[in-house]
Scaffold this active site. Structure first.
Site, PDB file in Angstrom:
ATOM      1  N   LEU A 252       1.748  40.116  63.361  1.00  0.00           N
ATOM      2  CA  LEU A 252       2.045  39.134  64.401  1.00  0.00           C
ATOM      3  C   LEU A 252       0.841  39.064  65.325  1.00  0.00           C
ATOM      4  CD1 LEU A 252       5.730  40.064  65.423  1.00  0.00           C
ATOM      5  CD2 LEU A 252       5.002  38.205  63.915  1.00  0.00           C
ATOM      6  N   ASP A 253       0.509  37.866  65.794  1.00  0.00           N
ATOM      7  CA  ASP A 253      -0.575  37.717  66.763  1.00  0.00           C
ATOM      8  C   ASP A 253      -0.282  38.557  68.007  1.00  0.00           C
ATOM      9  OD1 ASP A 253      -1.797  35.897  65.108  1.00  0.00           O
ATOM     10  OD2 ASP A 253      -1.080  34.132  66.194  1.00  0.00           O
ATOM     11  N   GLN A 254      -1.330  38.925  68.711  1.00  0.00           N
ATOM     12  CA  GLN A 254      -1.181  39.764  69.906  1.00  0.00           C
ATOM     13  C   GLN A 254      -0.170  39.181  70.894  1.00  0.00           C
ATOM     14  OE1 GLN A 254      -4.838  40.530  71.978  1.00  0.00           O
ATOM     15  NE2 GLN A 254      -3.880  41.694  73.612  1.00  0.00           N
TER      16      GLN A 254
ATOM     17  N   ARG B 291       0.786  27.924  64.932  1.00  0.00           N
ATOM     18  CA  ARG B 291      -0.003  27.353  66.025  1.00  0.00           C
ATOM     19  C   ARG B 291      -0.878  26.201  65.524  1.00  0.00           C
ATOM     20  NH1 ARG B 291      -2.934  32.599  68.005  1.00  0.00           N
ATOM     21  NH2 ARG B 291      -3.721  31.222  69.676  1.00  0.00           N
TER      22      ARG B 291
END
Length: 315
Positions: free
Chosen positions: A141-143, A241
């Protein structure tokens, strides 16, 4: 004097009548789904593969009632510093640890971020419990994305879920707040993704990119924003995104893919409004379906309340 080798609890398979006469290697491949790479590694382990308690060649024929046991050596992540950090555990057994990642935490240490990660917290948690595992996230998962994160405790669990992801049988559902009013109640974005040649850390939709498919469904519309649910069919870097920007609805708070000039809510949201809400897959050992959910975090609940307060809900 060397330290005694430690093993995980064995994976046990009792040979049923329909497998009578089947080769051991066939059972390991077909019934337990073990990869050739993992089997090659297990053959070198003293207690790796046994039949009725004895080591046997994988070419041996099995009889109904034989007990096949597979044992993997316990591993550690010696390069990860244990840190006493909070963990929100959603599910755990001897094969898996599933946590609710908070926004702002990186999953694995990287250059410049050696501490404060999920890995640091998990390694500390395991050591406090006297468990020995290598940190193996089965996805990332992205930060700034919150939500469900699955970590395998052994190579077999990692292999099994990774293969399910490649086969497209893992369910990955996300919730997001996006800019603009999404007109259709649902739809699919089928847009190949690759690096932007001018900004290698940024991804773009491009005809020559890697296949990427995102399905979306509108949960609630507002005057200038939309709450959506998204299901990933593939797992490219920044996929949601990039795809939402591509159709003209970038995520609220997304500094990399958001609209020019911000166009943020009052007050602005400090991260991309994206939450991994649900992960579904077949348990690697029990062979039953697991559906693990993480509730919408407080900051996104407050974001939705703020939007509802300042923008009328649309029909």
């Amino acid at each position: 004097m060397t330290a005694e080798t430690r093993y995980y609890d064995p994976i046990v398979y009792v040979v049923p009548p329909e497998d009578d006469g089947m080769l051991l290697k066939t059972v390991l491949h077909r019934r337990l789904g073990m990869s050739r790479k993992l089997l090659s590694r297990l053959k070198l382990t003293e207690q790796g593969i046994t039949v009725n308690g004895e080591r046997r060649y994988t070419t041996v024929k099995l009889a109904a009632g034989d007990v096949v046991e597979v044992r993997m050596e316990a591993e550690e992540s010696d390069d990860i510093l244990p840190q006493d950090l909070p963990l929100d555990i959603l599910y755990e057994d001897e094969h898996l640890l599933v946590v609710n990642k908070e926004a702002g935490m990186i999953v694995h240490p990287t250059h410049g971020h050696y501490v404060g990660t999920i890995a640091n917290a998990v390694v500390h948690y395991w050591r406090e419990r006297g468990e020995t595992h290598r940190f193996r996230p089965v996805h990332r998962l992205d930060q700034e994305t919150s939500g469900v994160l699955c970590i395998a405790k052994n190579p077999y669990a990692h292999q099994q879920i990774s293969e399910q992801m490649q086969a497209g049988t893992v369910t990955k559902l996300y919730c997001a707040v996006v800019h603009g009013v999404v007109a259709a109640d649902g739809g699919t974005v089928d847009g190949p993704i690759d690096r932007d040649p001018e900004q290698p850390h940024v991804r773009i939709v491009t005809p020559n990119g890697y296949p990427a498919v995102t399905h979306y469904e509108v949960l609630e519309r507002y005057e200038r924003h939309t709450l959506v649910q998204l299901r990933l069919e593939t797992g490219r870097t920044h996929q949601i995104r990039v795809h939402m920007k591509h159709i003209g609805h970038p995520l609220v708070g997304d500094k990399m893919y958001g609209p020019p000039g911000g166009a943020e809510l009052p007050p602005p949201f400090p991260r991309q409004a994206l939450h991994a809400a649900k992960l579904g897959f077949e348990h690697p050992a029990a062979k039953r379906r697991l559906e693990i959910e993480a509730p919408l975090p407080a900051d996104m609940r407050e974001l939705v309340r703020t939007v509802r307060d300042i923008e009328p809900v649309q029909g």
